[in-house]
Design an enzyme around this catalytic site. Sequence first.
Site, PDB file in Angstrom:
ATOM      1  N   CYS A   1       0.851  -1.206   0.000  1.00 31.20           N
ATOM      2  CA  CYS A   1       0.000   0.000   0.000  1.00 31.20           C
ATOM      3  C   CYS A   1       0.879   1.246   0.000  1.00 31.20           C
ATOM      4  O   CYS A   1       0.564   2.238  -0.671  1.00 31.20           O
ATOM      5  CB  CYS A   1      -0.945   0.001   1.195  1.00 31.20           C
ATOM      6  SG  CYS A   1      -2.412  -1.046   1.006  1.00 31.20           S
TER       7      CYS A   1
ATOM      8  N   ASP B   1      10.772  -6.421  -8.493  1.00 29.64           N
ATOM      9  CA  ASP B   1      11.051  -6.982  -7.166  1.00 29.64           C
ATOM     10  C   ASP B   1      12.430  -6.516  -6.705  1.00 29.64           C
ATOM     11  O   ASP B   1      13.385  -6.499  -7.491  1.00 29.64           O
ATOM     12  CB  ASP B   1      10.990  -8.515  -7.219  1.00 29.64           C
ATOM     13  CG  ASP B   1      10.876  -9.146  -5.848  1.00 29.64           C
ATOM     14  OD1 ASP B   1       9.827  -9.718  -5.540  1.00 29.64           O
ATOM     15  OD2 ASP B   1      11.869  -9.051  -5.079  1.00 29.64           O
TER      16      ASP B   1
ATOM     17  N   HIS C   1      -6.243  -2.601  -1.155  1.00 25.74           N
ATOM     18  CA  HIS C   1      -5.639  -3.629  -0.309  1.00 25.74           C
ATOM     19  C   HIS C   1      -6.490  -4.893  -0.309  1.00 25.74           C
ATOM     20  O   HIS C   1      -7.631  -4.879   0.149  1.00 25.74           O
ATOM     21  CB  HIS C   1      -5.455  -3.131   1.125  1.00 25.74           C
ATOM     22  CG  HIS C   1      -4.775  -4.146   1.995  1.00 25.74           C
ATOM     23  ND1 HIS C   1      -3.407  -4.258   2.071  1.00 25.74           N
ATOM     24  CD2 HIS C   1      -5.277  -5.136   2.770  1.00 25.74           C
ATOM     25  CE1 HIS C   1      -3.094  -5.265   2.876  1.00 25.74           C
ATOM     26  NE2 HIS C   1      -4.219  -5.814   3.316  1.00 25.74           N
TER      27      HIS C   1
ATOM     28  N   ASN D   1       1.996 -16.366  -3.786  1.00 26.06           N
ATOM     29  CA  ASN D   1       2.136 -17.116  -2.544  1.00 26.06           C
ATOM     30  C   ASN D   1       1.018 -16.708  -1.591  1.00 26.06           C
ATOM     31  O   ASN D   1       0.783 -15.511  -1.391  1.00 26.06           O
ATOM     32  CB  ASN D   1       3.504 -16.846  -1.914  1.00 26.06           C
ATOM     33  CG  ASN D   1       4.637 -17.368  -2.780  1.00 26.06           C
ATOM     34  OD1 ASN D   1       4.559 -18.468  -3.307  1.00 26.06           O
ATOM     35  ND2 ASN D   1       5.684 -16.563  -2.943  1.00 26.06           N
TER      36      ASN D   1
ATOM     37  N   GLY E   1       5.197 -19.290   1.944  1.00 28.87           N
ATOM     38  CA  GLY E   1       6.279 -18.318   2.088  1.00 28.87           C
ATOM     39  C   GLY E   1       5.862 -16.882   1.809  1.00 28.87           C
ATOM     40  O   GLY E   1       6.711 -16.038   1.520  1.00 28.87           O
TER      41      GLY E   1
ATOM     42  N   THR F   1       5.390 -13.265   2.346  1.00 29.33           N
ATOM     43  CA  THR F   1       6.030 -12.350   3.297  1.00 29.33           C
ATOM     44  C   THR F   1       5.378 -10.981   3.323  1.00 29.33           C
ATOM     45  O   THR F   1       5.565 -10.236   4.279  1.00 29.33           O
ATOM     46  CB  THR F   1       7.527 -12.185   2.978  1.00 29.33           C
ATOM     47  OG1 THR F   1       7.665 -11.678   1.639  1.00 29.33           O
ATOM     48  CG2 THR F   1       8.270 -13.502   3.110  1.00 29.33           C
TER      49      THR F   1
ATOM     50  N   HIS G   1      -0.217  -8.363   1.077  1.00 31.96           N
ATOM     51  CA  HIS G   1      -0.986  -7.585   0.102  1.00 31.96           C
ATOM     52  C   HIS G   1      -0.887  -8.388  -1.181  1.00 31.96           C
ATOM     53  O   HIS G   1       0.232  -8.629  -1.670  1.00 31.96           O
ATOM     54  CB  HIS G   1      -0.395  -6.176  -0.039  1.00 31.96           C
ATOM     55  CG  HIS G   1      -1.087  -5.272  -1.021  1.00 31.96           C
ATOM     56  ND1 HIS G   1      -1.516  -3.992  -0.682  1.00 31.96           N
ATOM     57  CD2 HIS G   1      -1.398  -5.432  -2.323  1.00 31.96           C
ATOM     58  CE1 HIS G   1      -2.074  -3.426  -1.754  1.00 31.96           C
ATOM     59  NE2 HIS G   1      -2.004  -4.284  -2.771  1.00 31.96           N
TER      60      HIS G   1
ATOM     61  N   HIS H   1      -0.271 -10.128  -4.423  1.00 32.11           N
ATOM     62  CA  HIS H   1       0.654  -9.785  -5.504  1.00 32.11           C
ATOM     63  C   HIS H   1       0.932 -11.015  -6.345  1.00 32.11           C
ATOM     64  O   HIS H   1       0.907 -12.141  -5.852  1.00 32.11           O
ATOM     65  CB  HIS H   1       1.963  -9.195  -4.956  1.00 32.11           C
ATOM     66  CG  HIS H   1       2.637 -10.031  -3.913  1.00 32.11           C
ATOM     67  ND1 HIS H   1       2.214 -10.064  -2.601  1.00 32.11           N
ATOM     68  CD2 HIS H   1       3.711 -10.871  -3.977  1.00 32.11           C
ATOM     69  CE1 HIS H   1       2.998 -10.876  -1.903  1.00 32.11           C
ATOM     70  NE2 HIS H   1       3.911 -11.390  -2.716  1.00 32.11           N
TER      71      HIS H   1
ATOM     72  N   HIS I   1       3.788 -12.546  -8.845  1.00 28.20           N
ATOM     73  CA  HIS I   1       5.156 -12.487  -9.353  1.00 28.20           C
ATOM     74  C   HIS I   1       5.130 -12.864 -10.834  1.00 28.20           C
ATOM     75  O   HIS I   1       4.531 -13.882 -11.198  1.00 28.20           O
ATOM     76  CB  HIS I   1       6.053 -13.499  -8.642  1.00 28.20           C
ATOM     77  CG  HIS I   1       6.179 -13.332  -7.156  1.00 28.20           C
ATOM     78  ND1 HIS I   1       7.314 -12.832  -6.559  1.00 28.20           N
ATOM     79  CD2 HIS I   1       5.332 -13.614  -6.135  1.00 28.20           C
ATOM     80  CE1 HIS I   1       7.165 -12.831  -5.239  1.00 28.20           C
ATOM     81  NE2 HIS I   1       5.964 -13.302  -4.952  1.00 28.20           N
TER      82      HIS I   1
END
Length: 113
Positions: free
Chosen positions: A7, A30, A46, A86, A92, A94, A97, A99, A101
């Site tokens: 955010c 990233d 969010h 994920n 995993g 982390t 929010h 996302h 990849h």
Amino acid sequence: MENCLFCKIVAGEIPSTKVYEDDRILAFRDINPQAPTHILVVPKTHIADCNAITADNACVVAHIFTQIPKIAAAENLTGGYRVVSNCGADAGQTVQHLHFHILGGKALALEMA
Ligand code: 5GP
Ligand code: ZN
């Protein structure tokens, strides 16, 4: 959402290397790339993770998936790419929010677990 890293990136409070942006989503590189091209695509609103996708907010997720091929094409990922999200501790995750990849730029390892 207070204290949410992505955010804050969406709000411009934390800098990022933007790849694509429109009124609903942001794509940025990233900070710790796992492949030659490693981009994160997030909704500007969010949503915590895949478990928080509902009929009411799924539209932005569909929008992300219409833009991913365009982002991949702009990045010249002509050999293909992987899309990963994920969800939860075992995966995993982390950053809480949602996302996606985008990983590419080389032949990726096949191990998924
Ligand atoms: P997850 O492990 O939750 O699926 O993915 C979180 C991703 O966010 C990781 O790949 C991590 O490298 C990336 N990340 C963490 N902090 C930052 C940051 O401040 N900026 C950027 N651009 N990426 C970040
Ligand atoms: Zn957030």
